[in-house]
Design a protein around this motif. Structure first.
Motif, PDB file in Angstrom:
ATOM      1  N   TYR A 167       0.828  -1.215   0.000  1.00 13.28           N
ATOM      2  CA  TYR A 167       0.000   0.000   0.000  1.00 13.28           C
ATOM      3  C   TYR A 167       0.859   1.261   0.000  1.00 13.28           C
ATOM      4  O   TYR A 167       0.429   2.300  -0.492  1.00 13.28           O
ATOM      5  N   ASP A 168       2.092   1.149   0.547  1.00 16.20           N
ATOM      6  CA  ASP A 168       3.000   2.295   0.444  1.00 16.20           C
ATOM      7  C   ASP A 168       3.320   2.554  -1.029  1.00 16.20           C
ATOM      8  O   ASP A 168       3.359   3.696  -1.485  1.00 16.20           O
ATOM      9  N   THR A 197       1.493   1.530  -3.683  1.00 11.38           N
ATOM     10  CA  THR A 197       0.315   1.937  -4.483  1.00 11.38           C
ATOM     11  C   THR A 197      -0.123   3.362  -4.133  1.00 11.38           C
ATOM     12  O   THR A 197      -0.639   4.078  -4.975  1.00 11.38           O
ATOM     13  N   LYS A 198       0.144   3.777  -2.894  1.00 17.29           N
ATOM     14  CA  LYS A 198      -0.159   5.173  -2.543  1.00 17.29           C
ATOM     15  C   LYS A 198       0.775   6.112  -3.312  1.00 17.29           C
ATOM     16  O   LYS A 198       0.367   7.177  -3.790  1.00 17.29           O
ATOM     17  N   LYS A 199       2.021   5.673  -3.461  1.00 15.96           N
ATOM     18  CA  LYS A 199       2.990   6.458  -4.238  1.00 15.96           C
ATOM     19  C   LYS A 199       2.505   6.562  -5.693  1.00 15.96           C
ATOM     20  O   LYS A 199       2.551   7.630  -6.298  1.00 15.96           O
ATOM     21  N   HIS A 213      -0.567   6.269  -6.734  1.00 15.91           N
ATOM     22  CA  HIS A 213      -1.758   7.128  -6.702  1.00 15.91           C
ATOM     23  C   HIS A 213      -1.328   8.606  -6.701  1.00 15.91           C
ATOM     24  O   HIS A 213      -1.823   9.416  -7.488  1.00 15.91           O
ATOM     25  N   ASN A 214      -0.392   8.932  -5.825  1.00 13.34           N
ATOM     26  CA  ASN A 214       0.058  10.326  -5.724  1.00 13.34           C
ATOM     27  C   ASN A 214       0.734  10.792  -7.013  1.00 13.34           C
ATOM     28  O   ASN A 214       0.522  11.919  -7.455  1.00 13.34           O
ATOM     29  N   ASP A 266      -5.823  13.470   3.646  1.00 12.56           N
ATOM     30  CA  ASP A 266      -4.996  13.281   2.464  1.00 12.56           C
ATOM     31  C   ASP A 266      -4.692  14.677   1.915  1.00 12.56           C
ATOM     32  O   ASP A 266      -5.581  15.532   1.887  1.00 12.56           O
ATOM     33  N   ASP A 308      -6.155   1.008   2.939  1.00 10.36           N
ATOM     34  CA  ASP A 308      -5.151   1.090   1.874  1.00 10.36           C
ATOM     35  C   ASP A 308      -4.531   2.482   1.788  1.00 10.36           C
ATOM     36  O   ASP A 308      -3.976   2.858   0.775  1.00 10.36           O
ATOM     37  N   ASP A 309      -4.656   3.259   2.878  1.00 11.65           N
ATOM     38  CA  ASP A 309      -4.138   4.625   2.851  1.00 11.65           C
ATOM     39  C   ASP A 309      -3.168   4.838   4.010  1.00 11.65           C
ATOM     40  O   ASP A 309      -3.533   5.340   5.074  1.00 11.65           O
ATOM     41  N   GLU A 337      -0.920   6.922   4.571  1.00  7.03           N
ATOM     42  CA  GLU A 337      -0.601   8.293   4.979  1.00  7.03           C
ATOM     43  C   GLU A 337      -1.642   8.896   5.911  1.00  7.03           C
ATOM     44  O   GLU A 337      -1.426   9.964   6.484  1.00  7.03           O
TER      45      GLU A 337
END
Ligand code: UDP
Length: 409
Positions: A75-76, A78-80, A82-83, A229, A262-263, A265
């Motif tokens: 998830y780290d 996939t968050k990257k 996403h960002n 977020d 899944d987030d 942050e």
């Protein structure tokens, strides 16, 4: 997942909308549909699937929902992604890429068979390329605002996307010019008017819930409901609130946000938001850990004088339709899917800055008849365009078209 019946939508969406769904579903009777995403709770995608999957079943399809299993490190990454897809200049390391692919490879092994697969967002984009559900028609459903996608991360994603038979985006502006794929559909998401979050709640009950969480229902109230977020700009919302407060000293601000699985942050950004609020009277940040569930979100949206969604990037922003459906004017950032929902000056306002957000909030706080007019316009706009029956029908049409065409994935 709670079972749902299309009959319950007739009174809200209209008989015609429900008939349209039933008609469109007929040729798909028994089709095995599999939705896959990254989380069962938290965020808009899970919110939609909790309604869409049972409704597909009620419409006669054999619909299922699977969630990718992964370690926190996935998830780290996939968050990257996403960002970066929303515009941050981040690069994926080789280790990131490997973890991304290997996690999905492991999930392929346990994937059920299906006739039609809908893979949601980057967390599932590689499943097809890695051999998932061979023989199915595959659609990649992108919920992300791609207007400023960082090129190298999009380049990494693109070959995975292009293996699909179709891709769904919320708006034409999200479709990348270099994407080569058999079919592109533009389908905005939608809300379910029958859920505890969106169905009617008596005014006294909303007032009671809001009071229980430390707010005075008789004072003006601004509400933003969002994951914590940076793209949702909670710090900007607080700044706008402070400007409003100089003219309306008794105004309050509720910031509600669940911490999604899944987030990664979320917790950190919540801390930053709380620090920015600095314990000021009138502001409170509340999460699922404070007992904020669907009913509480509903109560706050209903009790709001104005709903705010001051995003800087936004795939769609279900919370905008949720507010409008409750006959509350919404002030939203002029980005992503928000302008589909807010007709500027008719059911709310689109804003580009903290100052503009504050100014529009002041206009609304000072003018109750304007709020009433906008509230009614918002309800009707959502009824016509952003109820789940429309979203369901659009999926069914796509499935029919995909089954009629050759399989390319
Ligand atoms: N939501 C919630 N509790 C919260 C925060 C958000 O139930 O504390 C819900 C919200 O009501 C909406 C969804 O999560 O249904 C968020 O969807 P949206 O499209 O607005 O944003 P996303 O999180 O997908 O970026």
């Amino acid at each position: 997942m709670t079972a749902r019946s299309l009959d319950d939508y007739v009174a809200l969406a209209g008989a015609e909308a429900v008939d349209d769904v039933r008609r469109t579903a007929r040729p798909l009777e028994g089709a095995r549909v599999l939705h896959i995403n990254a989380t069962a709770y938290g965020g808009g995608v899970a919110e939609i699937l909790h309604s869409l999957v049972p409704l597909m079943r009620d419409a006669g399809l054999d619909a299922r929902w699977a969630v990718v299993e992964a370690e926190p490190a996935f998830y780290d990454v996939t968050k990257k992604i996403h960002n970066a897809l929303q515009g941050m200049p981040l690069e994926l390391s080789r280790a990131d890429q490997e973890l991304f692919v290997e996690t999905q490879r492991r999930n392929v092994a346990t994937m059920p068979d299906a006739d039609l697969v809908v893979a949601h967002d980057p967390q599932t984009v590689a499943l097809l390329a890695l051999g998932g559900a061979r023989g199915a028609r595959w659609t990649w459903r992108c919920h992300i605002d791609l207007t400023a996608a960082h090129p190298s991360v999009w380049e990494f994603m693109r070959p995975f996307v292009e293996r699909h038979d179709a891709a769904i985006f919320t708006m034409p502006g999200f479709v990348q010019p270099d994407l080569r794929i058999g079919r592109v559909e533009i389908i905005p998401p939608a809300i379910d008017p029958t859920t505890p979050k969106n169905r009617e709640l008596p005014r006294e009950q909303s007032a009671e819930i809001v009071r229980h969480h430390g707010f005075d229902p008789d004072r003006p109230l601004l509400v933003q409901v969002s994951r914590f977020d940076p793209w949702k700009d909670p710090l900007g919302v607080i700044d706008a609130y402070r400007l409003v407060k100089t003219e309306v000293p008794d105004v309050q601000l509720a910031m509600l946000g669940s911490l999604a699985h899944d987030d990664p942050e979320g917790a950190e950004f919540l801390e930053r938001t709380v620090a920015h609020a600095g314990g000021e009277e009138g502001i409170r940040c509340l999460t699922n850990l404070d007992g904020i569930g669907d009913r509480e979100v509903s109560a706050f949206q209903r009790a709001a004088t104005v709903v705010v969604q001051k995003s800087l990037r936004e795939g769609f922003g279900l919370v905008v339709s949720e507010g409008l459906w409750k006959r509350v004017p919404v002030i939203g950032g002029n980005c992503g899917g928000i302008p589909l929902q807010i007709v500027d000056g008719v059911n709310g306002y689109l804003v580009e800055s903290v100052g503009e957000c504050a100014q529009r909030a002041l206009t609304l706080l000072k003018d109750p008849p304007l709020r009433d007019r906008m509230g009614e316009a918002g309800r009707e706009h959502v009824r016509r365009n952003f109820l789940i029956t429309r979203n369901l029908r659009d999926y069914l049409r796509l499935f029919t078209a995909l089954r009629a065409g050759p399989r390319v994935g």
